[in-house]
Design a protein around this motif. Structure first.
Motif: not given
Length: 278
Positions: A79-81, A66-68, A49-51
């Motif tokens: 949550t990944v935003e 990127v917000k994690v 999800l972060i990738s």
């Protein structure tokens, strides 16, 4: 990421009666291709999800972090935003929900390309939430395993927004697994730059840093002492497979970790992105 295809496809006569092989969209097929694909689903969810979020920022040329967010008692979600391109309804229906389909397969600028990572939350849970912000519209989706055992996505709300394009993925986490996600984040996130997160991330201490390799203080006590870094993803290097000799693969006295650096596409990665293809 550019993917290799058959190097020498067979040429055949036009006179043959032909039927292409297919994949039956059955619960068993999805079980094999998603549920059983990942040896470590929690690590895979964090990494994939972060990738994907980083790839989206790359496509949008957006330098924002990127917000994690990792799960807590008050907010039991991973949550990944991101603030990348967002996904249109057509993207959701024709790319996001189709196994092995990807719009990042033609370039080594992107980590993704297998068309599997976005679906990896199903390796851990039977439902997760997707919110896409696209051209001043917010699309809220619920991805679920339906009664037939097949993944599906449901548009549950659509409303106007002033938020920039982007995506929010929320994966529900069992309370007993909160610490597993946090420990997984501490392993994976140190190699990703420009993150905004709610846990403390200890960056590696580099003793030597060059474009081709780095030497850091030993990453952890049980680490093999040698790693490969492909973009922002680090893989333990199996020295036994490479050298075949005992004296090459027992670096137990090393006080540091050797990290060899490669660009996307220079090495072959397993489809679950958990290991290198040797």
């Amino acid at each position: 990421m550019k993917l290799e295809t058959l190097i020498n496809p067979i040429k055949k006569s036009d006179s043959f009666q032909t039927k292409k092989f297919e994949i039956d969209p059955s619960p068993y097929a999805f079980q094999l291709l998603i549920k059983q694909l990942y040896k470590n689903p929690i690590h895979s969810i964090i990494r994939e999800l972060i990738s994907n979020a980083y790839d989206s920022h790359q496509q949008a040329n957006n330098p924002a972090p990127v917000k994690v967010l990792f799960p807590s008692i008050l907010d039991p979600y991973f949550t990944v935003e991101d603030f990348g391109t967002g996904l249109s309804p057509d993207d959701i229906n024709n790319i996001y929900t189709v196994l092995f389909r990807s719009n990042r397969r033609s370039s080594n600028e992107f980590i993704g390309g297998f068309g599997l990572g976005a679906k990896c939350p199903f390796s851990y849970t039977d439902h997760f939430l997707i919110t896409s912000f696209y051209k001043n519209t917010e699309f809220q989706y619920a991805a679920i395993i339906n009664a037939e055992g097949i993944p599906e996505i449901n548009l549950i709300n659509e409303l106007p927004t002033t938020r920039p394009n982007g995506l929010i993925i929320k994966v529900p986490v069992l309370q007993e697994d909160h610490h597993k996600f946090i420990y997984g984040g501490k392993d994976i996130l140190p190699w990703f730059p420009n993150l905004e997160t709610n846990i403390e991330i200890e960056k590696p201490i580099l003793l030597i840093d060059t474009p081709k390799f780095s030497v850091s203080k030993k990453i952890n006590f049980s680490s093999p002492g040698a790693f490969v870094l492909v973009q922002n993803i680090i893989y333990p290097l199996d020295l036994r497979t490479i050298f075949k000799h005992e004296y090459f693969f027992a670096p137990y006295g090393w006080k540091g970790s050797l990290i060899l650096k490669f660009q996307i596409g220079e090495l072959s990665i397993t489809p679950n992105r958990e290991d290198l293809n040797y």
